[in-house]
Design a protein around this motif. Sequence first.
Motif, short mmCIF file in Angstrom:
data_model
loop_
_atom_site.label_atom_id
_atom_site.label_comp_id
_atom_site.label_asym_id
_atom_site.label_seq_id
_atom_site.Cartn_x
_atom_site.Cartn_y
_atom_site.Cartn_z
N LEU A 221 0.97 -1.29 -0.07
CA LEU A 221 0.05 0.07 -0.05
C LEU A 221 0.78 1.31 0.02
CD1 LEU A 221 -2.89 -1.03 2.73
CD2 LEU A 221 -3.08 -0.73 0.06
N GLN A 222 2.14 1.22 0.73
CA GLN A 222 2.91 2.42 0.73
C GLN A 222 3.39 2.87 -0.58
OE1 GLN A 222 6.16 1.93 3.23
NE2 GLN A 222 6.74 4.03 2.94
N LYS A 223 3.71 1.73 -1.27
CA LYS A 223 4.06 2.12 -2.67
C LYS A 223 3.42 2.17 -3.60
CE LYS A 223 7.93 1.80 -3.64
NZ LYS A 223 8.94 2.85 -3.73
N ILE A 224 2.06 1.37 -3.79
CA ILE A 224 1.31 1.62 -4.73
C ILE A 224 0.37 3.10 -4.82
CG2 ILE A 224 -0.91 0.43 -3.78
CD1 ILE A 224 0.55 -0.34 -7.41
N LEU A 225 0.37 3.38 -3.66
CA LEU A 225 -0.41 4.87 -3.45
C LEU A 225 0.40 6.06 -3.55
CD1 LEU A 225 -2.55 4.06 -0.35
CD2 LEU A 225 -3.42 4.16 -2.44
N ILE A 226 1.61 5.87 -3.92
CA ILE A 226 2.58 6.81 -4.34
C ILE A 226 1.96 8.03 -5.48
CG2 ILE A 226 4.75 7.58 -5.51
CD1 ILE A 226 6.17 5.70 -3.72
N THR A 328 9.93 8.05 -13.80
CA THR A 328 10.34 7.79 -15.35
C THR A 328 9.81 6.88 -16.03
OG1 THR A 328 12.09 6.17 -14.44
CG2 THR A 328 12.64 8.59 -14.63
N PHE A 329 8.75 5.82 -15.18
CA PHE A 329 8.12 4.68 -16.02
C PHE A 329 6.83 4.74 -15.38
CE2 PHE A 329 10.36 2.90 -12.30
CZ PHE A 329 9.19 2.17 -11.57
N LEU A 330 6.56 5.38 -14.40
CA LEU A 330 5.05 5.38 -13.60
C LEU A 330 4.04 5.57 -14.88
CD1 LEU A 330 2.74 5.06 -11.59
CD2 LEU A 330 3.54 7.41 -10.87
N PHE A 331 4.15 6.55 -15.37
CA PHE A 331 3.24 7.14 -16.40
C PHE A 331 3.30 6.52 -17.95
CE2 PHE A 331 3.90 10.67 -13.49
CZ PHE A 331 2.49 10.85 -12.94
N ILE A 332 4.35 6.38 -18.32
CA ILE A 332 4.68 5.72 -19.41
C ILE A 332 4.41 4.03 -19.44
CG2 ILE A 332 6.06 7.43 -20.28
CD1 ILE A 332 8.37 5.87 -19.86
N ALA A 333 4.67 3.50 -18.32
CA ALA A 333 4.37 2.05 -18.02
C ALA A 333 3.94 1.84 -16.84
CB ALA A 333 5.94 1.38 -18.38
N PRO A 334 2.67 2.04 -16.47
CA PRO A 334 2.10 1.83 -15.19
C PRO A 334 1.97 0.57 -14.74
CG PRO A 334 0.34 2.39 -16.79
CD PRO A 334 1.78 2.83 -17.51
N LEU A 336 4.72 -1.69 -15.15
CA LEU A 336 5.69 -1.70 -14.44
C LEU A 336 5.77 -1.35 -12.83
CD1 LEU A 336 8.79 -0.80 -16.96
CD2 LEU A 336 8.18 -3.00 -16.08
N PHE A 337 4.96 -0.37 -12.68
CA PHE A 337 4.82 0.35 -11.49
C PHE A 337 4.11 -0.69 -10.48
CE2 PHE A 337 3.48 3.19 -8.06
CZ PHE A 337 4.62 3.76 -7.67
N VAL A 338 3.19 -1.43 -10.94
CA VAL A 338 2.55 -2.20 -10.23
C VAL A 338 3.34 -3.66 -9.87
CG1 VAL A 338 0.43 -4.20 -10.34
CG2 VAL A 338 0.12 -1.77 -11.11
N ASP A 344 8.33 -4.53 -4.13
CA ASP A 344 8.81 -3.89 -2.93
C ASP A 344 8.11 -4.47 -1.81
OD1 ASP A 344 8.53 -1.99 -0.66
OD2 ASP A 344 8.56 -0.40 -2.19
N ALA A 345 6.65 -5.15 -1.91
CA ALA A 345 6.16 -5.75 -0.53
C ALA A 345 7.06 -7.03 -0.47
CB ALA A 345 4.81 -6.19 -1.05
#
Length: 426
Positions: A221-226, A328-334, A336-338, A344-345
């Motif tokens: 939750l801490q990471k995915i809500l950034i 750098t990748f959150l918006f262009i490759a969401p 990857l962020f998931v 991370d967890a």
Amino acid sequence: MMKKIQRFGGAMFTPTLLFAFAGIMVGFSIVFMNEQIMGSLASPNSLWYQMWDVVSAGAWMVFSQLPLLFALALPIALAKKQQARACLESVATYLTFNYFVGKMLQHWGSNFGVDFAADVVTGNGLANIAGIKTLDTGMVGALLIAGIVIWAHNRFFDAELPDMIGIFRGSSLVVAICFFIMIPTALLTCIVWPKVQIGMTHLQTFFMNSGNLGVWCYAFLQKILIPTGLHHFIYAPFCYDSVIVPGGTSVYWATHIQDFQTNVHTLKEMYPIGFSLSGMAKVFGSIGVFGAFYATARKEKRKKLLGLMVPVTLTAMLTGITEPLEFTFLFIAPSLFVVHALLDACISTVSFALGVVGDFGGGLINWVALNWLPLGAYHYKTYITQVVIGIVFAFIWFFVFTFMIKKFDLKTPGRESDDEEMKLFN
């Protein structure tokens, strides 16, 4: 609304920027005042010890006065005008509030279920704020008072008054209004907060017994809500308030380091808390992400990619500030962020399961100052385990990201078309 939440999150983050330097000085002072490490040089009667004791007293300021720093920081981001004046008003009102609470408890503490005659010790519900003995409302109390001040400041700072009382314009008017608001606020705090503290004690028991599952859920939750800015509402109560341990995990760890300077028990036996391990991903995850981006970048763009990625990767690794890298990748490759949040967890959970605990919420500076340096002689095996886990997960990050980037042709930095600019996003 989202912008307001993000501004609030920025204000919440401001005091934590002081942790790096303060942590370094605390770490050095603990080591240099330890007779087992420094020998007779660190005898309490020596000039060496006394000099470092002076340094230590100043270094502990950040951790000892954290609620006051939060009360000071919030207006920086949320006051609409004259932010410096708003900070002064916030500090003055917060101290007034604590004086009110202290006197109410002194006279009527037994009616509120508070033993105000007791000494201020960790966990008994009392605190010293800037020398004021008061109720330990932690970060919540500081943010509540600062929020009231910001409201009054934005509404009344520019209010026009008759010339005969014009001296009360501006900050004087705001502080005067807040003075009278603080009386019922302090009374309500005395009535309600001791009951909240009882509830927090039960929460501590729940989270302390949640084990690996609790650590995984917290880290995810801490990471995915950034991207929403709501991650501040996940970690802040754990780190800076009494949800897990009195005073928050950051302050508790820093103020109990000397208690952990023994190899009779493992660190996890003495500190069975895994909610400060997000730095594992910040350090080793960043290495894996950087490696994947470089390996999948077009060859002619790799040199430029290094110029873009090396600074943000080092920032993440050293300070724990990951937003420049992750954006750098959150918006262009969401997608990857998931995956990034899931890994991370997992790294936090595996680390905790294998005995890695401590204040590892930041980057390497934090690790060295508040963990490795003061405790390495006693718990080096734990830290070797930590590094091994980190290296393994760095490769996992690298291979998973590399696979996904190539499989789905994700346009991560270095894979843009010739007419697209390689840049950071924010």
